[in-house]
Scaffold this active site. Structure first.
Site, PDB file in Angstrom:
ATOM      1  N   HIS A 228       0.809  -1.220   0.000  1.00 19.20           N
ATOM      2  CA  HIS A 228       0.000   0.000   0.000  1.00 19.20           C
ATOM      3  C   HIS A 228       0.842   1.270   0.000  1.00 19.20           C
ATOM      4  O   HIS A 228       0.332   2.355  -0.264  1.00 19.20           O
ATOM      5  CB  HIS A 228      -0.998   0.003   1.169  1.00 19.20           C
ATOM      6  CG  HIS A 228      -0.420   0.302   2.517  1.00 19.20           C
ATOM      7  ND1 HIS A 228      -0.061  -0.683   3.421  1.00 19.20           N
ATOM      8  CD2 HIS A 228      -0.144   1.472   3.132  1.00 19.20           C
ATOM      9  CE1 HIS A 228       0.389  -0.130   4.519  1.00 19.20           C
ATOM     10  NE2 HIS A 228       0.352   1.181   4.378  1.00 19.20           N
TER      11      HIS A 228
ATOM     12  N   ASP B  76       0.265  -7.590   1.565  1.00 15.81           N
ATOM     13  CA  ASP B  76       0.681  -6.192   1.707  1.00 15.81           C
ATOM     14  C   ASP B  76       2.207  -6.055   1.701  1.00 15.81           C
ATOM     15  O   ASP B  76       2.789  -5.352   2.521  1.00 15.81           O
ATOM     16  CB  ASP B  76       0.112  -5.572   2.984  1.00 15.81           C
ATOM     17  CG  ASP B  76       0.208  -4.046   2.977  1.00 15.81           C
ATOM     18  OD1 ASP B  76       0.216  -3.463   1.875  1.00 15.81           O
ATOM     19  OD2 ASP B  76       0.291  -3.444   4.063  1.00 15.81           O
TER      20      ASP B  76
ATOM     21  N   SER C  94       4.680   2.946   7.828  1.00 17.62           N
ATOM     22  CA  SER C  94       4.377   1.745   7.054  1.00 17.62           C
ATOM     23  C   SER C  94       5.567   1.342   6.183  1.00 17.62           C
ATOM     24  O   SER C  94       6.120   2.161   5.458  1.00 17.62           O
ATOM     25  CB  SER C  94       3.161   1.983   6.164  1.00 17.62           C
ATOM     26  OG  SER C  94       1.997   2.112   6.927  1.00 17.62           O
TER      27      SER C  94
END
Length: 423
Positions: A156, A186, A266
């Protein structure tokens, strides 16, 4: 299904929408009580010490050390008196810390990633216009081949990009390309050409040391490093709160930690007390009622997927008018739908375009596409994301599952020559 992933864009600061993030504009509160209590206590103690020293100078060595009345060899410079109080500052303010050493050794292997994309948005007059968007995340240097430096991050962080920029510990920035992605887990690997990296930067960076996430225990220390809020690398600490956690929208188990995982973290590193990477920071629960619940992908669970992504061909986007098409209309088969109807997760072929690439390759309605050239396909958006790297006329290998006589799906690899949008 609600998306649990946390994104950060610089526009959020301008619109004050970064809920749960620090309010950088809030002024510090003033102390309304005047002199702090600890200062008054220190001064009273000093006065008492002076009096005590005068009375017991020859016998009370401990009191003499406190106020500086011991022999000349051990006497410290006097910096405060009753009439004129001064603050004493140590000449060496460094404090030894394992965390500081871990951060110093590990930060060269963590990078910042900027994703520039162009999105179509509806304007005030009802028309559609393109709008540039920027988002940031983090990545971990995991190795290199003969020509590229390889960096793992979250899918993402890089999805939907028009350009990717990687910034290293020395603040040098270079353009990067996607090597491979796995949307369901992911995960993504991006590559930077070694020829684009300065020698000084190569000297400054390092390849991360990966640990064994199967050995972690609840309660042990955890350290998170990443590009929090897009301001640059920062370090947060906490513990492993739980293991084998499940989160809506993620296929697999996660590590839970109370080390702050802020927007922009992230793709960054979750470390153990040895400074080894045990997880890839992926998400946090961001609500007003939840505090200290961040999640990371266990590195041991991800290692095989990362290896596969590292060995894929580096992808470069092609012009939109040159892109290849499969020639189908499809519907997402989500995890819930797959369980309900006993189907594989992927793209259900609801229609095959006459004369298109899929029909020519023998793909029929009812088949489920689950992979493209080794990349797992779990939705139409993932399939379209991958196809933007291929020109019309190129050959790709689709992993297709078709229902058998007993109701079970059979997997086959089908070579497809991509067609044009008109087909």
């Amino acid at each position: 299904m609600e998306n649990q992933y946390t994104y950060y864009t610089p526009e959020q600061d301008e619109n004050n929408q970064n809920a749960g993030g620090p309010d950088l504009k809030e002024p510090h509160k003033k102390n309304k009580k005047g002199t702090p209590k600890w200062v008054k206590t220190a001064c009273l103690g000093l006065v008492f010490g002076l009096v005590a020293s005068a009375a017991f100078q020859t016998s009370n060595i401990v009191a003499g050390k406190i106020i500086g009345t011991s022999d000349s060899a051990k006497k410290a410079k006097q910096t405060a008196t009753v009439d004129s109080t001064k603050l004493t500052t140590s000449a060496d303010s460094k404090v030894a810390s394992d965390i500081a050493d871990i951060a110093k050794n590990t930060m060269p292997s963590v990078v910042s990633i900027t994703n520039m994309s162009v999105q179509q948005v509806q304007n005030f007059f009802g028309g559609v216009q393109e709008q540039k968007s920027e988002s940031v995340g983090s990545g971990i240097i995991i190795g290199q081949n003969d020509t590229e430096l390889l960096i793992v991050t979250n899918n993402h962080v890089v999805e939907g990009n028009d350009t990717l920029t990687v910034s290293f510990i020395d603040e040098e920035s270079v353009e990067a390309n996607v090597k491979g992605t796995n949307a369901a887990k992911d995960l993504a690997v991006v590559a930077v050409k070694l020829s684009d990296i300065k020698d000084s930067t190569m000297d400054a960076i390092a390849v991360a040391t990966l640990g064994d996430s199967t050995q972690i225990q609840v309660g042990e220390p955890a350290i998170a490093i990443g590009n929090a809020l897009g301001y640059g690398q920062s370090v947060t600490t906490g513990i492993i709160s739980a293991t084998n956690r499940e989160l809506n929208g993620f296929d697999g188990k996660l590590i839970q930690t109370d080390a702050a995982i802020n927007p922009g973290n992230s793709g960054g590193a979750l470390l153990n007390a040895k400074g080894e990477v045990i997880g890839i920071n992926s998400a946090k629960v961001a609500t007003d009622t939840v505090e200290g619940m961040g999640y990371a992908i266990p590195i041991s669970d991800a290692s095989d997927i990362i290896t596969n992504l590292m060995n894929q061909k580096t992808k470069t986007k092609v012009a939109e008018n040159e892109r290849g098409y499969i020639g189908i209309q499809g519907v997402d088969v989500t995890a819930d739908s797959a369980e309900m109807y006993n189907m594989p997760t992927g793209v259900y072929v609801s229609e095959v375009i006459s004369g298109g690439a899929a029909q020519k390759a023998g793909i029929s309605k009812g088949a489920v596409i689950t992979g493209l050239d080794g990349t797992e396909i779990n939705s139409m958006s993932t399939l379209q994301e991958q196809l933007q790297y291929y020109k019309a006329g190129e050959k790709v290998t689709l992993t297709v599952q078709t229902p058998g006589k007993n109701g079970e799906y059979e997997k086959n690899d089908v070579e497809v020559t991509l067609g044009t949008n008109a087909q």
